[in-house]
Design a protein around this motif. Sequence first.
Motif, mmCIF file in Angstrom:
data_model
loop_
_atom_site.group_PDB
_atom_site.id
_atom_site.type_symbol
_atom_site.label_atom_id
_atom_site.label_comp_id
_atom_site.label_asym_id
_atom_site.label_seq_id
_atom_site.Cartn_x
_atom_site.Cartn_y
_atom_site.Cartn_z
ATOM 1 N N PHE A 48 -55.516 -52.116 -5.921
ATOM 2 C CA PHE A 48 -56.210 -52.960 -6.611
ATOM 3 C C PHE A 48 -55.711 -53.063 -7.903
ATOM 4 C CE2 PHE A 48 -59.109 -50.688 -3.455
ATOM 5 C CZ PHE A 48 -59.646 -51.770 -2.835
ATOM 6 N N SER A 49 -55.932 -54.441 -8.348
ATOM 7 C CA SER A 49 -55.540 -54.660 -9.777
ATOM 8 C C SER A 49 -56.562 -53.902 -10.657
ATOM 9 C CB SER A 49 -55.704 -56.316 -10.140
ATOM 10 O OG SER A 49 -56.976 -56.549 -9.839
ATOM 11 N N GLU A 50 -56.182 -53.854 -11.915
ATOM 12 C CA GLU A 50 -56.845 -53.109 -12.984
ATOM 13 C C GLU A 50 -58.191 -53.877 -13.030
ATOM 14 O OE1 GLU A 50 -57.115 -52.156 -17.729
ATOM 15 O OE2 GLU A 50 -55.168 -52.654 -16.681
ATOM 16 N N GLU A 51 -58.424 -55.024 -12.960
ATOM 17 C CA GLU A 51 -59.601 -55.884 -12.825
ATOM 18 C C GLU A 51 -60.501 -55.464 -11.785
ATOM 19 O OE1 GLU A 51 -61.006 -60.593 -12.591
ATOM 20 O OE2 GLU A 51 -59.121 -60.385 -13.522
ATOM 21 N N GLU A 52 -60.006 -55.487 -10.474
ATOM 22 C CA GLU A 52 -60.523 -55.162 -9.378
ATOM 23 C C GLU A 52 -61.116 -53.731 -9.452
ATOM 24 O OE1 GLU A 52 -58.207 -57.961 -5.916
ATOM 25 O OE2 GLU A 52 -57.490 -56.025 -6.839
ATOM 26 N N LEU A 53 -60.402 -52.929 -9.923
ATOM 27 C CA LEU A 53 -60.813 -51.570 -10.071
ATOM 28 C C LEU A 53 -61.977 -51.691 -11.052
ATOM 29 C CD1 LEU A 53 -57.496 -49.659 -10.024
ATOM 30 C CD2 LEU A 53 -59.066 -49.451 -8.388
ATOM 31 N N ASN A 54 -61.848 -52.215 -12.135
ATOM 32 C CA ASN A 54 -63.154 -52.204 -12.959
ATOM 33 C C ASN A 54 -64.351 -52.643 -12.341
ATOM 34 O OD1 ASN A 54 -61.740 -50.957 -15.224
ATOM 35 N ND2 ASN A 54 -61.034 -52.989 -16.031
ATOM 36 N N GLN A 55 -64.167 -53.691 -11.545
ATOM 37 C CA GLN A 55 -65.253 -54.346 -10.805
ATOM 38 C C GLN A 55 -66.013 -53.479 -9.842
ATOM 39 O OE1 GLN A 55 -63.640 -57.953 -8.885
ATOM 40 N NE2 GLN A 55 -63.652 -59.104 -11.252
ATOM 41 N N LEU A 56 -64.986 -52.513 -9.193
ATOM 42 C CA LEU A 56 -65.301 -51.719 -8.221
ATOM 43 C C LEU A 56 -66.192 -50.473 -8.812
ATOM 44 C CD1 LEU A 56 -62.307 -51.361 -5.828
ATOM 45 C CD2 LEU A 56 -64.749 -51.949 -5.098
ATOM 46 N N ALA A 57 -65.686 -49.863 -9.802
ATOM 47 C CA ALA A 57 -66.232 -49.152 -10.736
ATOM 48 C C ALA A 57 -67.583 -49.341 -11.078
ATOM 49 C CB ALA A 57 -65.739 -48.558 -12.053
ATOM 50 N N GLU A 58 -67.874 -50.803 -11.466
ATOM 51 C CA GLU A 58 -69.131 -51.061 -12.024
ATOM 52 C C GLU A 58 -70.198 -51.267 -10.661
ATOM 53 O OE1 GLU A 58 -70.849 -55.401 -13.649
ATOM 54 O OE2 GLU A 58 -69.004 -54.780 -14.297
ATOM 55 N N PHE A 59 -69.494 -51.706 -9.571
ATOM 56 C CA PHE A 59 -70.312 -51.712 -8.547
ATOM 57 C C PHE A 59 -71.085 -50.460 -8.026
ATOM 58 C CE2 PHE A 59 -70.580 -50.888 -3.651
ATOM 59 C CZ PHE A 59 -71.535 -51.620 -3.330
ATOM 60 N N TYR A 60 -69.950 -49.600 -8.037
ATOM 61 C CA TYR A 60 -70.401 -47.916 -7.698
ATOM 62 C C TYR A 60 -71.453 -47.326 -8.769
ATOM 63 C CZ TYR A 60 -67.586 -47.925 -3.499
ATOM 64 O OH TYR A 60 -67.092 -47.750 -2.109
ATOM 65 N N ARG A 61 -71.244 -47.950 -9.914
ATOM 66 C CA ARG A 61 -72.216 -47.245 -10.875
ATOM 67 C C ARG A 61 -73.673 -47.898 -10.631
ATOM 68 N NH1 ARG A 61 -67.990 -48.562 -14.674
ATOM 69 N NH2 ARG A 61 -66.969 -46.695 -15.134
ATOM 70 N N SER A 62 -74.003 -49.153 -9.963
ATOM 71 C CA SER A 62 -75.394 -49.702 -9.561
ATOM 72 C C SER A 62 -75.974 -48.774 -8.703
ATOM 73 C CB SER A 62 -74.693 -51.276 -9.219
ATOM 74 O OG SER A 62 -74.153 -51.071 -7.686
ATOM 75 N N PRO A 63 -77.120 -49.100 -8.467
ATOM 76 C CA PRO A 63 -78.026 -48.158 -7.740
ATOM 77 C C PRO A 63 -77.337 -48.437 -6.188
ATOM 78 C CG PRO A 63 -79.284 -49.396 -9.097
ATOM 79 C CD PRO A 63 -77.906 -49.953 -9.432
ATOM 80 N N ILE A 64 -77.114 -49.635 -5.666
ATOM 81 C CA ILE A 64 -76.638 -49.746 -4.264
ATOM 82 C C ILE A 64 -75.294 -49.118 -4.279
ATOM 83 C CG2 ILE A 64 -75.443 -52.105 -4.723
ATOM 84 C CD1 ILE A 64 -77.390 -51.073 -1.411
ATOM 85 N N GLY A 65 -74.324 -49.259 -5.124
ATOM 86 C CA GLY A 65 -73.034 -48.495 -5.281
ATOM 87 C C GLY A 65 -73.115 -47.080 -5.195
ATOM 88 N N THR A 66 -74.145 -46.672 -5.806
ATOM 89 C CA THR A 66 -74.333 -45.101 -5.974
ATOM 90 C C THR A 66 -74.535 -44.731 -4.654
ATOM 91 O OG1 THR A 66 -74.840 -45.207 -8.263
ATOM 92 C CG2 THR A 66 -75.654 -43.315 -6.939
ATOM 93 N N LYS A 67 -75.730 -45.426 -3.746
ATOM 94 C CA LYS A 67 -76.326 -45.164 -2.597
ATOM 95 C C LYS A 67 -75.236 -45.068 -1.570
ATOM 96 C CE LYS A 67 -79.924 -46.261 0.577
ATOM 97 N NZ LYS A 67 -81.126 -47.042 0.849
ATOM 98 N N LEU A 68 -74.171 -46.166 -1.724
ATOM 99 C CA LEU A 68 -73.197 -46.022 -0.826
ATOM 100 C C LEU A 68 -72.274 -45.036 -0.689
ATOM 101 C CD1 LEU A 68 -71.423 -47.711 1.446
ATOM 102 C CD2 LEU A 68 -70.250 -48.686 -0.405
ATOM 103 N N ALA A 69 -71.863 -44.503 -2.161
ATOM 104 C CA ALA A 69 -70.880 -43.442 -2.287
ATOM 105 C C ALA A 69 -71.694 -42.129 -1.827
ATOM 106 C CB ALA A 69 -70.719 -43.315 -3.947
ATOM 107 N N GLU A 70 -72.927 -42.239 -1.901
ATOM 108 C CA GLU A 70 -73.789 -40.880 -1.623
ATOM 109 C C GLU A 70 -73.918 -40.784 -0.133
ATOM 110 O OE1 GLU A 70 -77.330 -40.850 -3.877
ATOM 111 O OE2 GLU A 70 -76.280 -40.287 -5.682
ATOM 112 N N ASN A 71 -74.110 -41.927 0.589
ATOM 113 C CA ASN A 71 -74.268 -41.842 2.162
ATOM 114 C C ASN A 71 -72.801 -42.357 2.981
ATOM 115 O OD1 ASN A 71 -77.111 -41.481 2.420
ATOM 116 N ND2 ASN A 71 -77.107 -43.041 0.744
ATOM 117 N N GLY A 72 -71.865 -42.871 2.225
ATOM 118 C CA GLY A 72 -70.778 -43.274 3.089
ATOM 119 C C GLY A 72 -70.136 -42.136 3.772
ATOM 120 N N PRO A 73 -70.001 -40.974 3.623
ATOM 121 C CA PRO A 73 -69.520 -39.806 4.458
ATOM 122 C C PRO A 73 -70.438 -39.754 5.597
ATOM 123 C CG PRO A 73 -69.128 -39.232 2.134
ATOM 124 C CD PRO A 73 -70.001 -40.666 2.104
#
Length: 169
Positions: free
Chosen positions: A109-134
């Motif tokens: 991922f480019s630096e910009e894409e990584l920043n977007q991903l980090a922002e997504f994973y900080r959102s409520p839905i991203g946090t839920k995905l990170a917690e429930n993904g495994p």
Amino acid sequence: MKLKSLLTAGPFVGAALFFAGFLPLSAQAQEFSESHIEAARQVVKETKALGSFDDILPLLAEQTRTLFIQSDPSRTQEVVDVSTEVALKLAPRRSELNNSIYEIWARRFSEEELNQLAEFYRSPIGTKLAENGPTITALAIGAARQWQDAISTEMVTLVREELDKRAAE
């Protein structure tokens, strides 16, 4: 057990590690800016991807203890003490694994894409995905194994029936 978590850590971790093995060494030695690695570090942090590797060193220490104790049970306490000391000396090297994982993300991922991903994973839905993904991945793998077992049995039965039918003809 964390080893089980390692195996079910989700597609983003497993796929990244799997495909990293296919890169030529020159690509693996690629340099990244500090900000690019920091962006990767943030995504890895937000996805909680490193936690699945926490038991590697303790597991290796236990396996080493078992190996040495089996070969000389009379030195059990000494083996336990020494293997614990060695594991603690090796613990600071965990950063090597972490850095490799950051670079795996940075390669993909480019630096910009990584920043977007980090922002997504900080959102409520991203946090839920990170917690429930495994858990979702583990359940999906279980469902796939059940389906595979059922299809395998059916395939064997159908092939056997067809072969018996052709043999009778």
